[in-house]
Design a protein around this motif. Structure first.
Motif, mmCIF file in Angstrom:
data_model
loop_
_atom_site.group_PDB
_atom_site.id
_atom_site.type_symbol
_atom_site.label_atom_id
_atom_site.label_comp_id
_atom_site.label_asym_id
_atom_site.label_seq_id
_atom_site.Cartn_x
_atom_site.Cartn_y
_atom_site.Cartn_z
ATOM 1 N N ARG A 17 0.858 -1.190 0.000
ATOM 2 C CA ARG A 17 0.000 0.000 0.000
ATOM 3 C C ARG A 17 0.896 1.243 0.000
ATOM 4 N NH1 ARG A 17 -5.249 -1.070 0.747
ATOM 5 N NH2 ARG A 17 -5.858 -3.157 1.466
ATOM 6 N N PRO A 18 1.549 1.518 -1.139
ATOM 7 C CA PRO A 18 2.498 2.639 -1.199
ATOM 8 C C PRO A 18 1.841 3.959 -0.793
ATOM 9 C CG PRO A 18 2.607 1.296 -3.191
ATOM 10 C CD PRO A 18 1.411 0.820 -2.432
ATOM 11 N N GLY A 19 2.618 4.780 -0.089
ATOM 12 C CA GLY A 19 2.118 6.069 0.359
ATOM 13 C C GLY A 19 1.434 6.038 1.706
ATOM 14 N N SER A 20 1.287 4.853 2.285
ATOM 15 C CA SER A 20 0.664 4.755 3.607
ATOM 16 C C SER A 20 1.497 5.489 4.643
ATOM 17 C CB SER A 20 0.508 3.285 4.017
ATOM 18 O OG SER A 20 -0.421 2.612 3.184
ATOM 19 N N ARG A 21 0.812 6.097 5.601
ATOM 20 C CA ARG A 21 1.491 6.754 6.727
ATOM 21 C C ARG A 21 1.378 5.822 7.927
ATOM 22 N NH1 ARG A 21 -0.206 9.686 10.972
ATOM 23 N NH2 ARG A 21 -2.347 9.691 10.190
ATOM 24 N N GLN A 22 2.530 5.477 8.518
ATOM 25 C CA GLN A 22 2.525 4.490 9.591
ATOM 26 C C GLN A 22 3.280 4.985 10.822
ATOM 27 O OE1 GLN A 22 2.756 0.234 8.158
ATOM 28 N NE2 GLN A 22 3.829 1.212 6.465
ATOM 29 N N ASP A 23 2.726 4.658 11.982
ATOM 30 C CA ASP A 23 3.379 4.911 13.268
ATOM 31 C C ASP A 23 3.638 3.572 13.932
ATOM 32 O OD1 ASP A 23 3.381 7.934 13.820
ATOM 33 O OD2 ASP A 23 1.310 7.578 13.189
ATOM 34 N N VAL A 24 4.867 3.381 14.413
ATOM 35 C CA VAL A 24 5.242 2.161 15.131
ATOM 36 C C VAL A 24 5.586 2.538 16.563
ATOM 37 C CG1 VAL A 24 6.835 0.221 15.264
ATOM 38 C CG2 VAL A 24 6.122 1.095 13.028
ATOM 39 N N VAL A 25 4.912 1.915 17.523
ATOM 40 C CA VAL A 25 5.110 2.209 18.938
ATOM 41 C C VAL A 25 5.744 0.990 19.595
ATOM 42 C CG1 VAL A 25 4.019 2.988 21.067
ATOM 43 C CG2 VAL A 25 3.027 3.639 18.849
#
Length: 281
Positions: free
Chosen positions: A90-98
């Motif tokens: 899913r190119p362009g996805s904005r992701q946060d990793v906690v």
């Protein structure tokens, strides 16, 4: 070029080890205190080695039309396997990793760098604390894969926690969780009852042997406020190299039975796995 060698480092919450896969170039297994946590192929980030990771990937594939960019929050980082998967599928996805273990994030970032241009932000923080301060309706998908050792922490199992997850998700969003258990499934059943206090749509994905009580194993829970594409999910899980079943509707209600939702004051970690359940030789 020299063959890659294992890397071992004591991090904030344990001893992490990165081991190269002799059968795949630039592929690595991450263990923490001997328990396998993640597998990453830097050349093929869409390759998901672990069964439960593929099941989470199947859900990520059906939560929206193929290729559509999503805002995704990952609670639990590991080697960032699923964020890498989303970045390429899913190119362009904005992701946060906690990830609570800052040292683990530093180890992974150093030795298994993220692809250039990936919109993945890393946060060294407690998952629930971070969630409580996240903006409302800011995520399309929330993936919970948090372990302290081999157990899911108690404070990520209660109604109060699930309410925060529901607050952060958009109306059509999906909550995914990787949870371990074995028959008689007291923990898993209580978690489904807890999710039902916030989400009207639920599904459970697990290997048939686990559901029949033959062994301890992982189950993937899916929750949302809108219908889940169970048919598409069932096709994907059934065609996997290690097929899984998707339980929902009446069968899932029967599975949950009289289990009660978990309050903060009653919360406990997921059960301790039997010796050797997730270890490696």
């Amino acid at each position: 070029m020299k063959d890659p060698i294992p890397v071992t480092r004591v991090t904030d919450h344990g001893t992490a080890k990165l081991m190269p896969d002799v059968d795949r170039d630039r592929a690595w297994l991450l263990t923490v205190d001997g328990a396998p946590q993640s597998y990453v192929d830097l050349d093929e980030p869409a390759h998901l080695e672990f069964e439960y990771t593929r099941r989470l990937g199947h859900v990520l594939d059906v939560v929206a039309e193929p290729g559509r960019a999503l805002d995704v929050v990952h609670l639990g980082g590991g080697a960032l396997t699923l964020p890498r998967y989303v970045a390429v599928t899913r190119p362009g996805s904005r992701q946060d990793v906690v990830e609570a273990d800052r040292g683990l994030l530093e180890l992974v970032s150093e030795h298994l760098p993220l692809p250039r241009g990936a919109r993945i932000a890393l946060h060294a923080a407690d998952a629930r604390n971070w969630l409580e301060h996240a903006p409302a309706a800011s995520a399309d998908v929330l993936v919970a894969d948090v372990f302290t050792g081999s157990r899911v922490p108690a404070h990520l199992t209660s109604v109060a926690y699930v309410r925060e997850a529901g607050r952060v998700l958009r109306d059509g969003g999906a909550y995914l969780a990787n949870l371990p258990d074995a028959a008689p499934f007291a923990f898993l059943r209580s978690q489904l009852a807890t999710l039902a206090t916030v989400f009207g749509e639920l599904a459970l994905i697990a290997e048939p042997g686990v559901l029949r009580g033959r062994r301890f194993g992982n189950a993937v829970l899916v929750a949302g406020r809108r219908p889940i594409d169970v048919a598409a999910l069932a096709r994907l899980t059934a065609s996997d190299a290690f097929p899984a079943r998707v339980e929902h509707d009446a069968a899932l209600r029967e599975f949950v039975g009289s289990a009660r939702a978990v309050r903060d004051e009653d919360a406990v970690p997921s059960p301790e796995p039997p010796e050797g359940a997730f270890g490696i030789g």
